[in-house]
Design a protein around this motif. Structure first.
Motif, PDB file in Angstrom:
ATOM      1  N   CYS A 288       0.835  -1.213   0.000  1.00 49.88           N
ATOM      2  CA  CYS A 288       0.000   0.000   0.000  1.00 49.88           C
ATOM      3  C   CYS A 288       0.868   1.262   0.000  1.00 49.88           C
ATOM      4  CB  CYS A 288      -0.927   0.013   1.216  1.00 49.88           C
ATOM      5  SG  CYS A 288      -2.263  -1.188   1.155  1.00 49.88           S
ATOM      6  N   ASN A 289       1.937   1.260   0.812  1.00 54.31           N
ATOM      7  CA  ASN A 289       2.813   2.426   0.872  1.00 54.31           C
ATOM      8  C   ASN A 289       3.544   2.647  -0.449  1.00 54.31           C
ATOM      9  OD1 ASN A 289       2.313   3.397   3.496  1.00 54.31           O
ATOM     10  ND2 ASN A 289       3.662   1.872   4.399  1.00 54.31           N
ATOM     11  N   ALA A 290       3.922   1.552  -1.120  1.00 53.00           N
ATOM     12  CA  ALA A 290       4.591   1.691  -2.418  1.00 53.00           C
ATOM     13  C   ALA A 290       3.657   2.321  -3.446  1.00 53.00           C
ATOM     14  CB  ALA A 290       5.071   0.324  -2.903  1.00 53.00           C
ATOM     15  N   ILE A 291       2.415   1.844  -3.484  1.00 53.51           N
ATOM     16  CA  ILE A 291       1.437   2.414  -4.425  1.00 53.51           C
ATOM     17  C   ILE A 291       1.169   3.878  -4.083  1.00 53.51           C
ATOM     18  CG2 ILE A 291      -0.927   2.249  -5.287  1.00 53.51           C
ATOM     19  CD1 ILE A 291      -0.800  -0.764  -4.663  1.00 53.51           C
ATOM     20  N   LEU A 292       1.064   4.163  -2.783  1.00 55.07           N
ATOM     21  CA  LEU A 292       0.822   5.533  -2.338  1.00 55.07           C
ATOM     22  C   LEU A 292       1.958   6.456  -2.773  1.00 55.07           C
ATOM     23  CD1 LEU A 292      -0.528   6.470   1.156  1.00 55.07           C
ATOM     24  CD2 LEU A 292       1.464   7.646   0.275  1.00 55.07           C
ATOM     25  N   THR A 293       3.201   6.011  -2.581  1.00 53.15           N
ATOM     26  CA  THR A 293       4.356   6.822  -2.983  1.00 53.15           C
ATOM     27  C   THR A 293       4.380   7.033  -4.486  1.00 53.15           C
ATOM     28  OG1 THR A 293       5.599   5.887  -1.124  1.00 53.15           O
ATOM     29  CG2 THR A 293       6.864   7.006  -2.824  1.00 53.15           C
ATOM     30  N   LEU A 294       4.058   5.993  -5.240  1.00 55.07           N
ATOM     31  CA  LEU A 294       4.031   6.102  -6.695  1.00 55.07           C
ATOM     32  C   LEU A 294       2.994   7.130  -7.151  1.00 55.07           C
ATOM     33  CD1 LEU A 294       5.095   5.036  -9.392  1.00 55.07           C
ATOM     34  CD2 LEU A 294       3.359   3.242  -9.290  1.00 55.07           C
ATOM     35  N   ILE A 295       1.832   7.130  -6.500  1.00 50.95           N
ATOM     36  CA  ILE A 295       0.793   8.108  -6.844  1.00 50.95           C
ATOM     37  C   ILE A 295       1.285   9.525  -6.571  1.00 50.95           C
ATOM     38  CG2 ILE A 295      -1.483   8.973  -6.183  1.00 50.95           C
ATOM     39  CD1 ILE A 295      -2.308   6.065  -5.668  1.00 50.95           C
ATOM     40  N   LEU A 296       1.958   9.721  -5.429  1.00 46.09           N
ATOM     41  CA  LEU A 296       2.460  11.054  -5.100  1.00 46.09           C
ATOM     42  C   LEU A 296       3.524  11.518  -6.090  1.00 46.09           C
ATOM     43  CD1 LEU A 296       2.725  10.903  -1.189  1.00 46.09           C
ATOM     44  CD2 LEU A 296       1.033  12.111  -2.566  1.00 46.09           C
ATOM     45  N   ILE A 297       4.393  10.579  -6.518  1.00 46.03           N
ATOM     46  CA  ILE A 297       5.438  10.943  -7.471  1.00 46.03           C
ATOM     47  C   ILE A 297       4.819  11.345  -8.811  1.00 46.03           C
ATOM     48  CG2 ILE A 297       7.342  10.008  -8.850  1.00 46.03           C
ATOM     49  CD1 ILE A 297       8.110   8.366  -6.391  1.00 46.03           C
ATOM     50  N   ARG A 298       3.794  10.609  -9.226  1.00 50.71           N
ATOM     51  CA  ARG A 298       3.153  10.889 -10.508  1.00 50.71           C
ATOM     52  C   ARG A 298       2.272  12.129 -10.460  1.00 50.71           C
ATOM     53  NH1 ARG A 298       5.775   8.346 -14.556  1.00 50.71           N
ATOM     54  NH2 ARG A 298       5.862   6.099 -14.265  1.00 50.71           N
ATOM     55  N   ASN A 299       1.935  12.590  -9.250  1.00 49.27           N
ATOM     56  CA  ASN A 299       1.064  13.767  -9.098  1.00 49.27           C
ATOM     57  C   ASN A 299       1.715  14.722  -8.112  1.00 49.27           C
ATOM     58  OD1 ASN A 299      -1.708  12.817 -10.488  1.00 49.27           O
ATOM     59  ND2 ASN A 299      -0.856  11.113  -9.346  1.00 49.27           N
ATOM     60  N   ASP A 300       2.904  15.237  -8.489  1.00 55.99           N
ATOM     61  CA  ASP A 300       3.692  16.015  -7.545  1.00 55.99           C
ATOM     62  C   ASP A 300       2.987  17.290  -7.076  1.00 55.99           C
ATOM     63  OD1 ASP A 300       3.838  17.116 -10.005  1.00 55.99           O
ATOM     64  OD2 ASP A 300       6.004  17.482  -9.997  1.00 55.99           O
ATOM     65  N   GLY A 301       2.056  17.801  -7.866  1.00 48.63           N
ATOM     66  CA  GLY A 301       1.335  18.985  -7.432  1.00 48.63           C
ATOM     67  C   GLY A 301       0.383  18.714  -6.283  1.00 48.63           C
ATOM     68  N   TYR A 302       0.104  17.431  -6.045  1.00 47.20           N
ATOM     69  CA  TYR A 302      -0.848  17.038  -5.004  1.00 47.20           C
ATOM     70  C   TYR A 302      -0.147  16.753  -3.680  1.00 47.20           C
ATOM     71  CZ  TYR A 302      -4.637  14.256  -2.915  1.00 47.20           C
ATOM     72  OH  TYR A 302      -5.601  13.748  -2.100  1.00 47.20           O
ATOM     73  N   ILE A 303       1.203  16.693  -3.707  1.00 45.16           N
ATOM     74  CA  ILE A 303       1.950  16.277  -2.523  1.00 45.16           C
ATOM     75  C   ILE A 303       1.718  17.225  -1.358  1.00 45.16           C
ATOM     76  CG2 ILE A 303       4.268  15.977  -1.567  1.00 45.16           C
ATOM     77  CD1 ILE A 303       5.143  14.835  -4.198  1.00 45.16           C
ATOM     78  N   THR A 304       1.823  18.543  -1.609  1.00 46.91           N
ATOM     79  CA  THR A 304       1.707  19.493  -0.510  1.00 46.91           C
ATOM     80  C   THR A 304       0.344  19.444   0.150  1.00 46.91           C
ATOM     81  OG1 THR A 304       1.142  21.173  -2.149  1.00 46.91           O
ATOM     82  CG2 THR A 304       3.434  21.062  -1.435  1.00 46.91           C
ATOM     83  N   GLU A 305      -0.696  19.154  -0.628  1.00 45.33           N
ATOM     84  CA  GLU A 305      -2.047  19.056  -0.073  1.00 45.33           C
ATOM     85  C   GLU A 305      -2.181  17.889   0.890  1.00 45.33           C
ATOM     86  OE1 GLU A 305      -5.818  19.860  -2.435  1.00 45.33           O
ATOM     87  OE2 GLU A 305      -4.311  19.608  -4.019  1.00 45.33           O
ATOM     88  N   SER A 306      -1.566  16.766   0.523  1.00 47.45           N
ATOM     89  CA  SER A 306      -1.829  15.524   1.237  1.00 47.45           C
ATOM     90  C   SER A 306      -0.764  15.137   2.251  1.00 47.45           C
ATOM     91  CB  SER A 306      -1.968  14.373   0.229  1.00 47.45           C
ATOM     92  OG  SER A 306      -0.816  14.304  -0.579  1.00 47.45           O
ATOM     93  N   LEU A 307       0.441  15.754   2.159  1.00 45.74           N
ATOM     94  CA  LEU A 307       1.557  15.271   2.966  1.00 45.74           C
ATOM     95  C   LEU A 307       1.285  15.439   4.455  1.00 45.74           C
ATOM     96  CD1 LEU A 307       4.272  13.950   2.714  1.00 45.74           C
ATOM     97  CD2 LEU A 307       5.343  16.206   2.655  1.00 45.74           C
ATOM     98  N   ALA A 308       0.751  16.597   4.848  1.00 41.41           N
ATOM     99  CA  ALA A 308       0.479  16.830   6.270  1.00 41.41           C
ATOM    100  C   ALA A 308      -0.510  15.799   6.811  1.00 41.41           C
ATOM    101  CB  ALA A 308      -0.053  18.247   6.483  1.00 41.41           C
ATOM    102  N   TRP A 309      -1.535  15.511   6.024  1.00 41.07           N
ATOM    103  CA  TRP A 309      -2.524  14.523   6.472  1.00 41.07           C
ATOM    104  C   TRP A 309      -1.898  13.137   6.576  1.00 41.07           C
ATOM    105  CZ3 TRP A 309      -4.844  10.022   4.922  1.00 41.07           C
ATOM    106  CH2 TRP A 309      -6.019   9.670   5.576  1.00 41.07           C
ATOM    107  N   LEU A 310      -1.006  12.812   5.629  1.00 43.40           N
ATOM    108  CA  LEU A 310      -0.407  11.482   5.616  1.00 43.40           C
ATOM    109  C   LEU A 310       0.513  11.258   6.813  1.00 43.40           C
ATOM    110  CD1 LEU A 310       0.391  11.028   1.822  1.00 43.40           C
ATOM    111  CD2 LEU A 310      -1.334   9.817   3.157  1.00 43.40           C
TER     112      LEU A 310
END
Length: 429
Positions: A288-310
């Motif tokens: 699950c963490n690998a898939i999650l990281t892959l999604i964040l890498i492919r959608n780098d503009g979304y990282i800042t939105e979700s990182l704090a929650w993660l």
């Protein structure tokens, strides 16, 4: 290379160490010195690999596990075979990574090793001969303190928790006397209340898991609950950006329950062995963490939105989040009433059966309660799973005892950790 040579020279001492300390000492082995040297060697090898390629840690589980699975146990063969298999695994994963990505947007090899290795780890866990690994000792260890001492420790924890809650209401970016009543009522107060609730449910979840799995370092991430919840929330947040509130939280709740369902179904072999359940949970969590990281890498503009929650946050909490955690709060008294069952399950599989307990049904009910508790906590505050490890541990250290006597202390420590950390986090900068 030097480390590999030294590891080969340590093959015979490692064979002796693999028996038990008494046998090793009778054969002339200096157990403490040898064990310390081997750990230093393992750290040096890991540091060298990480310096080159970053944290590709899954290889260290998969390669020796696969070699042992085919019957190799002597370290003279186990070490070189593991090294060769690990090398082949990393090269193959890197080749797959280059095929999956472009030169400008390549998939990191660490993600590929996890995507390949996690299913293999599940297979290795299932192939364990009934999961018959040495069971941990019951989590209630040491000489039990007297009842007055337990009362004093719990009362002290209650006083500290109340003080931390009061401080959390008072401190913040602005002094409380300058806040408008609406700001205090709708922003600061719900954040503190939800911090209390999250600390309580995550501590209770970890408490149940440590006893049911007979593993003193068990916590909600161990059996895939937290990674599954985080992945589901991230996917929903990405597909429905406007739904970062209730939609993301609701997805976390469902994701945690689904992840545990998968882990439990894979682990079932005419019953559940705690060791096998934990191993499958770790593998599913890594996946699950690998898939999650892959999604964040492919959608780098979304990282800042979700990182704090993660990483876990109470920022932006409101009274609208309270219904998400109310079911978990309602489960806590039920868990406390099941204290006797938890004590019996924590001893062994044989004891509950002798006393007429339906072990599998009881274990599933307790695990289900732990999953609901952790999923609700993640739905409100993100990945604050570490509380589920620390709070029950601290409670046992301060005043070990039965589940019913120990659970309230664990809950209070969980509240202190979450509310105190949140107050510090929003005041320190």
């Amino acid at each position: 290379v030097i480390g590999l040579v030294v590891a080969m020279l340590a093959a015979r001492p490692l064979d002796i160490l693999a028996t038990d300390d008494t046998t090793a000492r009778s054969l002339g082995q200096r157990v403490t010195r040898t064990r310390t040297g081997v750990i230093v060697l393992a750290v040096a090898l890991t540091a060298a690999a990480t310096a080159i390629a970053g944290p590709i840690g899954f290889v260290g589980i998969l390669a020796p596990g696969a070699v042992r699975a085919v019957g190799v146990t002597r370290h003279r063969l186990l070490i070189p075979a593991s090294a060769i298999l690990g090398a082949a695994f990393v090269i193959a994963a890197d080749s797959v990574a280059r095929l999956l990505g472009s030169s400008l947007n390549e998939v990191p090899v660490g993600i590929v090793t996890a995507l390949i290795g996690a299913p293999v780890m599940v297979v290795l866990a299932i192939r364990m001969s009934g999961g018959r690994v040495r069971e941990e000792a019951p989590v209630t260890l040491g000489r039990l303190p007297t009842k007055p001492r337990r009362i004093v420790v719990t009362a002290t924890a209650l006083a500290v928790a109340l003080a931390v809650v009061a401080i959390a209401i008072v401190v913040g970016e602005r002094p409380i006397e300058t806040l408008a009543p609406a700001v205090l009522r709708d922003i600061r107060l719900p954040r503190v209340v939800l911090g209390v609730a999250v600390g309580a449910v995550m501590a209770t979840s970890g408490f149940v898991l440590q006893r049911v799995l007979r593993n003193p370092i068990a916590e909600p991430a161990l059996i895939g609950i937290v990674p599954g919840a985080a992945l589901a929330a991230l996917v929903i947040g990405l597909l429905v950006p406007a739904g970062l509130g209730i939609g993301m939280s609701g997805a976390a709740l469902v994701g945690g329950l689904v992840a545990f369902g998968i882990v439990y179904a894979i682990s079932w072999r005419g019953g559940i062995e705690p060791v096998r359940l934990a191993l499958v949970g770790v593998a599913v969590g890594i996946l699950c963490n690998a898939i999650l990281t892959l999604i964040l890498i492919r959608n780098d503009g979304y990282i800042t939105e979700s990182l704090a929650w993660l990483v876990g946050t109470l920022y932006g909490s409101s009274w609208a989040d309270l219904p998400l955690i109310l079911p978990a709060l309602a489960v806590i008294p039920v868990v406390w009433l099941a204290g006797r069952q938890m004590d019996l399950v924590a001893i062994s599989d044989a004891t509950p059966r002798v006393l007429g307990m339906r072990l599998e049904r009881t274990r599933l009910a307790l695990l289900g309660a732990a999953v609901l508790l952790a999923s609700c906590g993640v739905a409100v505050a993100g990945e604050i799973a570490f509380v589920g490890l620390v709070a029950p541990h601290a409670a046992r250290m301060l005043a070990p005892g039965s589940a019913r006597s120990n659970l309230p202390l664990a809950i209070l420590i969980g509240v202190i950790l979450v509310v105190g950390a949140d107050a510090l986090g929003r005041s320190i900068i």
